[in-house]
Design a protein around this motif. Structure first.
Motif, PDB file in Angstrom:
ATOM      1  N   ARG A 152      34.907  19.274   3.611  1.00 22.82           N
ATOM      2  CA  ARG A 152      34.615  19.403   2.180  1.00 22.82           C
ATOM      3  C   ARG A 152      33.421  18.531   1.878  1.00 22.82           C
ATOM      4  O   ARG A 152      33.308  17.429   2.412  1.00 22.82           O
ATOM      5  CB  ARG A 152      35.797  18.872   1.345  1.00 22.82           C
ATOM      6  N   GLU A 153      32.526  19.031   1.018  1.00 18.90           N
ATOM      7  CA  GLU A 153      31.362  18.225   0.651  1.00 18.90           C
ATOM      8  C   GLU A 153      31.778  16.879   0.069  1.00 18.90           C
ATOM      9  O   GLU A 153      32.703  16.816  -0.732  1.00 18.90           O
ATOM     10  CB  GLU A 153      30.592  18.940  -0.474  1.00 18.90           C
ATOM     11  N   ALA A 154      31.069  15.819   0.461  1.00 19.68           N
ATOM     12  CA  ALA A 154      31.190  14.544  -0.254  1.00 19.68           C
ATOM     13  C   ALA A 154      30.023  14.480  -1.230  1.00 19.68           C
ATOM     14  O   ALA A 154      28.961  15.058  -0.962  1.00 19.68           O
ATOM     15  CB  ALA A 154      31.144  13.388   0.726  1.00 19.68           C
ATOM     16  N   ARG A 155      30.225  13.820  -2.359  1.00 18.92           N
ATOM     17  CA  ARG A 155      29.149  13.783  -3.358  1.00 18.92           C
ATOM     18  C   ARG A 155      28.878  12.361  -3.853  1.00 18.92           C
ATOM     19  O   ARG A 155      29.811  11.576  -4.042  1.00 18.92           O
ATOM     20  CB  ARG A 155      29.490  14.665  -4.560  1.00 18.92           C
ATOM     21  N   VAL A 156      27.583  12.089  -4.091  1.00 15.52           N
ATOM     22  CA  VAL A 156      27.147  10.840  -4.724  1.00 15.52           C
ATOM     23  C   VAL A 156      26.523  11.219  -6.054  1.00 15.52           C
ATOM     24  O   VAL A 156      25.632  12.082  -6.101  1.00 15.52           O
ATOM     25  CB  VAL A 156      26.108  10.099  -3.853  1.00 15.52           C
ATOM     26  N   VAL A 157      27.013  10.613  -7.133  1.00 12.79           N
ATOM     27  CA  VAL A 157      26.506  10.900  -8.479  1.00 12.79           C
ATOM     28  C   VAL A 157      25.855   9.641  -9.012  1.00 12.79           C
ATOM     29  O   VAL A 157      26.505   8.588  -9.114  1.00 12.79           O
ATOM     30  CB  VAL A 157      27.666  11.337  -9.406  1.00 12.79           C
ATOM     31  N   ASN A 158      24.570   9.720  -9.317  1.00 10.38           N
ATOM     32  CA  ASN A 158      23.831   8.558  -9.820  1.00 10.38           C
ATOM     33  C   ASN A 158      23.542   8.746 -11.307  1.00 10.38           C
ATOM     34  O   ASN A 158      22.849   9.689 -11.693  1.00 10.38           O
ATOM     35  CB  ASN A 158      22.505   8.420  -9.053  1.00 10.38           C
ATOM     36  N   THR A 205      20.861  13.449   3.665  1.00  8.48           N
ATOM     37  CA  THR A 205      22.283  13.555   4.030  1.00  8.48           C
ATOM     38  C   THR A 205      22.864  14.966   3.873  1.00  8.48           C
ATOM     39  O   THR A 205      24.015  15.182   4.214  1.00  8.48           O
ATOM     40  CB  THR A 205      23.137  12.572   3.179  1.00  8.48           C
ATOM     41  N   ARG A 206      22.056  15.897   3.352  1.00  6.24           N
ATOM     42  CA  ARG A 206      22.645  17.231   3.084  1.00  6.24           C
ATOM     43  C   ARG A 206      23.165  17.873   4.361  1.00  6.24           C
ATOM     44  O   ARG A 206      24.196  18.556   4.328  1.00  6.24           O
ATOM     45  CB  ARG A 206      21.652  18.146   2.367  1.00  6.24           C
ATOM     46  N   ASP A 207      22.479  17.638   5.519  1.00  9.55           N
ATOM     47  CA  ASP A 207      22.928  18.277   6.759  1.00  9.55           C
ATOM     48  C   ASP A 207      24.275  17.732   7.217  1.00  9.55           C
ATOM     49  O   ASP A 207      24.976  18.375   7.998  1.00  9.55           O
ATOM     50  CB  ASP A 207      21.888  18.089   7.875  1.00  9.55           C
ATOM     51  N   SER A 208      24.623  16.529   6.752  1.00  9.38           N
ATOM     52  CA  SER A 208      25.953  16.016   7.124  1.00  9.38           C
ATOM     53  C   SER A 208      26.968  16.258   6.014  1.00  9.38           C
ATOM     54  O   SER A 208      28.068  15.699   6.034  1.00  9.38           O
ATOM     55  CB  SER A 208      25.879  14.540   7.515  1.00  9.38           C
ATOM     56  N   GLY A 209      26.595  17.059   5.007  1.00  8.37           N
ATOM     57  CA  GLY A 209      27.579  17.464   3.991  1.00  8.37           C
ATOM     58  C   GLY A 209      27.734  16.485   2.844  1.00  8.37           C
ATOM     59  O   GLY A 209      28.667  16.585   2.056  1.00  8.37           O
ATOM     60  N   VAL A 210      26.816  15.512   2.750  1.00 10.41           N
ATOM     61  CA  VAL A 210      26.859  14.573   1.622  1.00 10.41           C
ATOM     62  C   VAL A 210      25.748  14.966   0.653  1.00 10.41           C
ATOM     63  O   VAL A 210      24.567  14.935   1.021  1.00 10.41           O
ATOM     64  CB  VAL A 210      26.664  13.104   2.095  1.00 10.41           C
ATOM     65  N   ARG A 211      26.121  15.372  -0.557  1.00  6.47           N
ATOM     66  CA  ARG A 211      25.147  15.851  -1.536  1.00  6.47           C
ATOM     67  C   ARG A 211      25.014  14.843  -2.676  1.00  6.47           C
ATOM     68  O   ARG A 211      25.976  14.159  -3.023  1.00  6.47           O
ATOM     69  CB  ARG A 211      25.568  17.218  -2.108  1.00  6.47           C
ATOM     70  N   ALA A 212      23.815  14.755  -3.254  1.00  8.25           N
ATOM     71  CA  ALA A 212      23.563  13.745  -4.299  1.00  8.25           C
ATOM     72  C   ALA A 212      23.012  14.398  -5.553  1.00  8.25           C
ATOM     73  O   ALA A 212      22.225  15.357  -5.477  1.00  8.25           O
ATOM     74  CB  ALA A 212      22.570  12.704  -3.775  1.00  8.25           C
ATOM     75  N   PHE A 213      23.427  13.874  -6.702  1.00  6.68           N
ATOM     76  CA  PHE A 213      22.990  14.381  -8.005  1.00  6.68           C
ATOM     77  C   PHE A 213      22.653  13.212  -8.914  1.00  6.68           C
ATOM     78  O   PHE A 213      23.257  12.140  -8.819  1.00  6.68           O
ATOM     79  CB  PHE A 213      24.112  15.194  -8.674  1.00  6.68           C
ATOM     80  N   ALA A 214      21.709  13.446  -9.834  1.00  2.00           N
ATOM     81  CA  ALA A 214      21.442  12.492 -10.914  1.00  2.00           C
ATOM     82  C   ALA A 214      21.936  13.111 -12.210  1.00  2.00           C
ATOM     83  O   ALA A 214      21.865  14.332 -12.389  1.00  2.00           O
ATOM     84  CB  ALA A 214      19.950  12.211 -11.002  1.00  2.00           C
ATOM     85  N   VAL A 215      22.430  12.256 -13.112  1.00  7.28           N
ATOM     86  CA  VAL A 215      23.057  12.747 -14.350  1.00  7.28           C
ATOM     87  C   VAL A 215      22.488  12.028 -15.565  1.00  7.28           C
ATOM     88  O   VAL A 215      22.375  10.795 -15.568  1.00  7.28           O
ATOM     89  CB  VAL A 215      24.588  12.493 -14.279  1.00  7.28           C
ATOM     90  N   HIS A 216      22.149  12.801 -16.584  1.00  7.07           N
ATOM     91  CA  HIS A 216      21.956  12.233 -17.921  1.00  7.07           C
ATOM     92  C   HIS A 216      23.215  12.569 -18.719  1.00  7.07           C
ATOM     93  O   HIS A 216      23.512  13.750 -18.940  1.00  7.07           O
ATOM     94  CB  HIS A 216      20.721  12.822 -18.612  1.00  7.07           C
ATOM     95  N   PRO A 217      23.959  11.536 -19.173  1.00  7.57           N
ATOM     96  CA  PRO A 217      25.240  11.829 -19.829  1.00  7.57           C
ATOM     97  C   PRO A 217      25.123  12.256 -21.281  1.00  7.57           C
ATOM     98  O   PRO A 217      26.071  12.821 -21.835  1.00  7.57           O
ATOM     99  CB  PRO A 217      25.987  10.494 -19.730  1.00  7.57           C
ATOM    100  N   GLY A 218      23.953  11.988 -21.919  1.00  9.05           N
ATOM    101  CA  GLY A 218      23.815  12.207 -23.362  1.00  9.05           C
ATOM    102  C   GLY A 218      23.702  10.853 -24.039  1.00  9.05           C
ATOM    103  O   GLY A 218      23.577   9.826 -23.370  1.00  9.05           O
TER     104      GLY A 218
END
Ligand SMILES: NC(=O)c1ccc[n+]([C@@H]2O[C@H](COP(=O)([O-])OP(=O)(O)OC[C@H]3O[C@@H](n4cnc5c(N)ncnc54)[C@H](OP(=O)(O)O)[C@@H]3O)[C@@H](O)[C@H]2O)c1
Length: 317
Positions: A152-158, A205-218
Motif C-alpha cells: 500500500r502506498e505510504a504518504r508524506v503530507v507537508n 521515493t515514488r518508485d518505492s511507493g512513498v508519495r508526497a503532497f503539499a497542502v494549503h489548508p485554507g
C-alpha cells in the motif's frame, strides 16, 4: 466519484475509509489542525502518534482524544523541530517502536514570528517549518518504505500555505544574514520550501511507493496567528479577492490534509500542491489561489534538496 471542495470537512473526506492496521504520525499535534487531523485518522482506526514540543500541551491533547474513545490507538512523543539534535532523538525512538509508518503528516508550523534562530542557527520559520521536517522525514524514510513494501502506498503530507506566494526561495540568503528580516517574506519562503520539498521527495521515493503532497489548508482561526497584530490581519485580508478572507472551520481546514493522506483518488500520484480537497492549478501572479510556478519548479526543488542535505547531514547552517 467523490467530489469535495472548500466546505468539505474531515468527516466527509474520511467517510467509508478503514485505516485499521495503519500507522500515522502527525507533527504539531498539540493545537489547531494537527489535533483534528490526528482525531480523524484515529477515528478511522489508524494508530496515531501525536508529536509536539510542549509536553503539557501534548498530554492535554492526548487526554482529550483518549476521552473520545476513538477506534484507533493513540500514542505521543516529544518532537521539537527547532532543534535538530532533538529531532534525531525523536526519530530514533520512533523508528525503534514503529518499523512501519504509513502516513506522515508534517503539520507543525510557526508563522510571522519576530526574528529568532533555531538551536542550529536557522531562521526560525525556515528552520521549524522546513529544515526540521526535512531531517525528520529523511530519518523516517526506512519505515515509510517498509510500509510501502507491503503493497500500500505510504504518504508524506507537508503543510504549506497560500502564503507561499509571499516569496520564492532565496538561495542566496535563506537565513536573512545579508537582508533585513521580513516576517511575512520569511513565512512565504518557508512555505515555498514545503512545496519544493514535496516535489523533490516524491521524485526520489515514488518508485518505492512513498508519495508526497503539499497542502494549503485554507484560512482557519487557530493559534498560528499568535504573532499577528491588527495591521497584519488587514494586510493579509487585503491580499484576498474583494479584501475579504473566507475562513474555514477547523474540520474544514484539516480536510485537505486528511484527503492528501488517505484519498484513493490520489493513488499513483504525488509531488502535487493541494487546496480545498483538490489538486491546485498553477497560479498567476495576482491570484490568491493555486500554486506559484516557483514552488513546483523541479530544478529549484532539487537545489533545495541538496542544500537541505548539506544543512542537516553536513552540519552547515
Ligand atoms: N491556520 C491557518 O489559517 C493556516 C493557513 C495556511 C497554512 N497553515 C499551516 O497549517 C499548519 C498547522 O497550523 P495551525 O493553524 O494548526 O497552527 P497552530 O494552531 O499554531 O498549531 C501549530 C502546531 O505546530 C507546533 N509547533 C510550532 N513550533 C514547533 C516546533 N519547533 N516543534 C514542534 N512543533 C511545533 C505547535 O506547537 P505549540 O502548541 O507548542 O506551539 C502546534 O502544535 C502550519 O504548518 C501552518 O503553516 C495554517
Amino acid at each position: 466519484m467523490r467530489e469535495f471542495g472548500f466546505d468539505s470537512t474531515t468527516a466527509e473526506v474520511i467517510a467509508g475509509q478503514d485505516l485499521s492496521g495503519r500507522v500515522a504520525l502527525v507533527t504539531g499535534a498539540s493545537a489547531g489542525l494537527g489535533v483534528e487531523t490526528a482525531r480523524t485518522l484515529a477515528g478511522a482506526g489508524a494508530t496515531v502518534w501525536l508529536l509536539a514540543r510542549d509536553r503539557a500541551k501534548l498530554d492535554t491533547t492526548l487526554a482529550t482524544l483518549q476521552a473520545e474513545s476513538l477506534p484507533g490507538r493513540l500514542e505521543s512523543a516529544l518532537l521539537d523541530l527547532a532543534d535538530l539534535d532533538q529531532v534525531r532523538t525523536a526519530a530514533a525512538q520512533l523508528l525503534d517502536t514503529c518499523p512501519r509508518i504509513d502516513l506522515l503528516v508534517n503539520n507543525a508550523g510557526v508563522m510571522a514570528c519576530p526574528h529568532a534562530e533555531t538551536a542550529q542557527g536557522f531562521e526560525m520559520q525556515l528552520g521549524t517549518n522546513h529544515v526540521g521536517h526535512f531531517l525528520f522525514t529523511g530519518l523516517l524514510l526506512p519505515a515509510l518504505k517498509a510500509a510501502a513494501a507491503e503493497g500500500r502506498e505510504a504518504r508524506v503530507v507537508n503543510l504549506s500555505s497560500a502564503g507561499h506566494r509571499f516569496s520564492a526561495f532565496d538561495f542566496e540568503d535563506p537565513n536573512y544574514r545579508q537582508r533585513p528580516y521580513d516576517k511575512w517574506q520569511a513565512y512565504g519562503q518557508s512555505k515555498t520550501a514545503n512545496v519544493l520539498f514535496s516535489v523533490a521527495l516524491d521524485a526520489r521515493t515514488r518508485d518505492s511507493g512513498v508519495r508526497a503532497f503539499a497542502v494549503h489548508p485554507g484560512a482557519i482561526s487557530t493559534e498560528l496567528g499568535r504573532h499577528m497584530d491588527s495591521d497584519d490581519m488587514a494586510r493579509i485580508a487585503a491580499s484576498f479577492p474583494g479584501g475579504k478572507m473566507a475562513f474555514k472551520s477547523i474540520p474544514q481546514g484539516a480536510a485537505t490534509s486528511v484527503w492528501a493522506a488517505t484519498a484513493p483518488e490520489l493513488e499513483g500520484r504525488g509531488g502535487l500542491y493541494l487546496e480545498d480537497c483538490h489538486v491546485a492549478d498553477l497560479a498567476d501572479a495576482d491570484s490568491s489561489g493555486g500554486v506559484q510556478p516557483w514552488a513546483v519548479d523541479p530544478a529549484a526543488a532539487e537545489r533545495l534538496w541538496l542544500l537541505s542535505e548539506r544543512w542537516v547531514y553536513g552540519g552547515e547552517a
